[in-house]
Scaffold this motif. Structure first.
Motif, mmCIF file in Angstrom:
data_model
loop_
_atom_site.group_PDB
_atom_site.id
_atom_site.type_symbol
_atom_site.label_atom_id
_atom_site.label_comp_id
_atom_site.label_asym_id
_atom_site.label_seq_id
_atom_site.Cartn_x
_atom_site.Cartn_y
_atom_site.Cartn_z
ATOM 1 N N LEU A 33 -6.681 6.023 5.113
ATOM 2 C CA LEU A 33 -7.591 7.115 5.425
ATOM 3 C C LEU A 33 -7.778 7.225 6.938
ATOM 4 N N ARG A 34 -7.876 8.428 7.426
ATOM 5 C CA ARG A 34 -8.165 8.628 8.852
ATOM 6 C C ARG A 34 -9.678 8.644 9.027
ATOM 7 N N LEU A 35 -10.241 7.459 8.890
ATOM 8 C CA LEU A 35 -11.694 7.300 8.916
ATOM 9 C C LEU A 35 -12.075 6.529 10.174
ATOM 10 N N PRO A 36 -12.539 7.195 11.215
ATOM 11 C CA PRO A 36 -12.790 6.530 12.492
ATOM 12 C C PRO A 36 -13.768 5.365 12.366
ATOM 13 N N GLY A 37 -13.385 4.255 12.984
ATOM 14 C CA GLY A 37 -14.279 3.112 13.086
ATOM 15 C C GLY A 37 -14.258 2.156 11.930
ATOM 16 N N ALA A 38 -13.442 2.412 10.905
ATOM 17 C CA ALA A 38 -13.446 1.578 9.706
ATOM 18 C C ALA A 38 -12.561 0.357 9.891
ATOM 19 N N ALA A 39 -12.961 -0.763 9.251
ATOM 20 C CA ALA A 39 -12.218 -2.015 9.342
ATOM 21 C C ALA A 39 -11.100 -2.099 8.314
ATOM 22 N N GLY A 40 -11.079 -1.204 7.353
ATOM 23 C CA GLY A 40 -10.032 -1.200 6.340
ATOM 24 C C GLY A 40 -10.022 0.125 5.627
ATOM 25 N N SER A 41 -9.080 0.272 4.708
ATOM 26 C CA SER A 41 -8.957 1.550 4.009
ATOM 27 C C SER A 41 -8.248 1.368 2.686
ATOM 28 N N PRO A 42 -8.691 2.103 1.640
ATOM 29 C CA PRO A 42 -7.859 2.201 0.452
ATOM 30 C C PRO A 42 -6.579 2.951 0.776
ATOM 31 N N ALA A 43 -5.559 2.725 -0.044
ATOM 32 C CA ALA A 43 -4.279 3.386 0.184
ATOM 33 C C ALA A 43 -3.647 3.716 -1.155
ATOM 34 N N THR A 44 -2.843 4.768 -1.155
ATOM 35 C CA THR A 44 -2.010 5.096 -2.307
ATOM 36 C C THR A 44 -0.577 5.196 -1.809
ATOM 37 N N PRO A 45 0.059 4.050 -1.581
ATOM 38 C CA PRO A 45 1.403 4.046 -1.007
ATOM 39 C C PRO A 45 2.430 4.583 -2.001
ATOM 40 N N VAL A 46 3.493 5.164 -1.452
ATOM 41 C CA VAL A 46 4.598 5.660 -2.256
ATOM 42 C C VAL A 46 5.904 5.081 -1.719
ATOM 43 N N ALA A 47 6.694 4.498 -2.616
ATOM 44 C CA ALA A 47 8.040 4.049 -2.291
ATOM 45 C C ALA A 47 9.027 5.070 -2.825
ATOM 46 N N THR A 48 10.048 5.384 -2.029
ATOM 47 C CA THR A 48 11.094 6.296 -2.457
ATOM 48 C C THR A 48 12.439 5.595 -2.316
ATOM 49 N N VAL A 49 13.231 5.646 -3.391
ATOM 50 C CA VAL A 49 14.493 4.914 -3.404
ATOM 51 C C VAL A 49 15.687 5.867 -3.595
#
Length: 354
Positions: A338-354
């Motif tokens: 997330l582009r959340l200013p000042g945060a120490a971490g973030s959830p993510a929904t990563p995508v791999a493409t093969v």
């Protein structure tokens, strides 16, 4: 302070502070450059994608980490003529029978590092004598300071317990720096589960070398390295009721106390380190009397010393199985926080493409 490095006179041993410039806040993500993006795209042959995130309401409950409550969602409130009503399955015909729209709008309250996540470089610092005056101060990657660039919240004693400390702020090293850079490039799978199974194992340098050799895995500068241990699959199979005792006795985790392993992380050139377990490294505190040392030595080595972002609780099993079945170890990874200013971490929904 020197003109070249205004925040510190000495840097921690084994660190890269200043190597990307005195103001750097991205660390080794700087190596995920245009060439690395093109290398990642070149790994796309089938057009298949894999979601590398757990559902963000996993693990379930707070048993796995009491400090991080599970997400809770709420309907937002209407304003205007329908003030105070919930804005979920809200029909505008309640206000004007000519309008056909029905709307759902909600809010979430969640720990940013509850489930599949990125650690920013603001997540872990250390008490280190950056001034060279014999006194340790709380500092973070590249010498950014607690109480200066990274500021605690001011307590609101009248607030609910979860809201007592509103608006802490990492004015430097927050997760937005990673988001703004763009997290897309070539990634490499290191399949520990394929070799060690579900058994608990502290994986050191020799183990990693054996897996690299057995699976013909090559890691080059700027690659994003994923460690498949099978932990997230076990967690998913528990259906939001984590069996903590079993999980603590299961799966591989890196041995952060293995100095040769930490040196390999540095020398390999990897840009970031990702695992499907809660901390990448095995969590064990065994400090000798009178010895000052980190609780999480791999976190210190990566986040604090070398600007290597960590990804935790990713869901890697389907991708790892597919790669093994097709004799591959590399893929395109797209994983912005997330582009959340000042945060120490973030959830993510990563995508791999093969």
């Amino acid at each position: 302070m020197s003109a070249a490095n205004p925040r510190w006179k000495q840097r921690p041993p084994g660190s890269n502070w200043g190597d990307f410039g005195p103001e750097d806040q991205r660390g080794r993500m700087n190596w995920v450059d245009r060439d690395k993006v093109l290398q990642g795209i070149a790994e796309v042959r089938e057009g298949l994608t894999f979601c590398l995130s757990l559902p963000l309401d996993y693990p379930g409950g707070s048993a796995l980490n009491p400090k991080r409550p599970p997400p809770r969602r709420y309907a937002t409130l209407r304003d205007g003529a329908s003030a105070g009503k919930q804005s979920f399955c809200f029909s505008y015909a309640d206000e004007d029978e000519r309008i056909t729209d029905v709307v759902c709008d909600d809010t979430v309250l969640m720990s940013l590092q509850y489930s599949t996540q990125w650690d920013s470089l603001a997540h872990i610092g250390s008490r280190f004598d950056a001034d060279g005056d014999g006194h340790a101060e709380a500092v973070f990657y590249n010498g950014y300071r607690a109480g200066v660039e990274l500021q605690q919240a001011k307590e609101d004693p009248a607030a609910e317990p979860w809201a007592r400390f509103p608006d802490p702020m990492a004015h430097a090293l927050g997760i937005e720096n990673m988001a703004e850079h763009g997290v897309q490039g070539r990634a490499v799978m290191l399949d520990l589960h394929r070799h060690f199974g579900d058994a608990q194992r502290r994986v050191g340098y020799d183990d990693v070398m054996s897996v690299l050799e057995a699976d013909a895995v090559d890691i080059e500068r700027g690659d994003m390295v994923c460690l498949h241990t099978g932990f997230a699959q076990l967690l998913l199979d528990m259906r939001k009721t984590p069996q903590v005792d079993l999980l603590k006795r299961s799966c591989s985790a890196l041995d952060g106390q293995d100095g040769r392993l930490l040196n390999w992380i540095t020398d390999s050139g990897l840009a970031c380190l990702i695992a499907d377990n809660p901390a990448v490294e095995a969590i064990h505190v065994n400090l000798q009397p009178g010895i000052r040392a980190p609780r999480l030595p791999l976190h210190e080595h990566c986040l604090f010393k070398n600007g290597i972002h960590l990804g935790e609780l990713w869901y890697l099993t389907p991708l790892a199985r597919w790669l093994a079945a097709h004799g591959r170890t590399r893929f395109l990874l797209t994983a912005p926080p997330l582009r959340l200013p000042g945060a120490a971490g973030s959830p993510a929904t990563p995508v791999a493409t093969v």
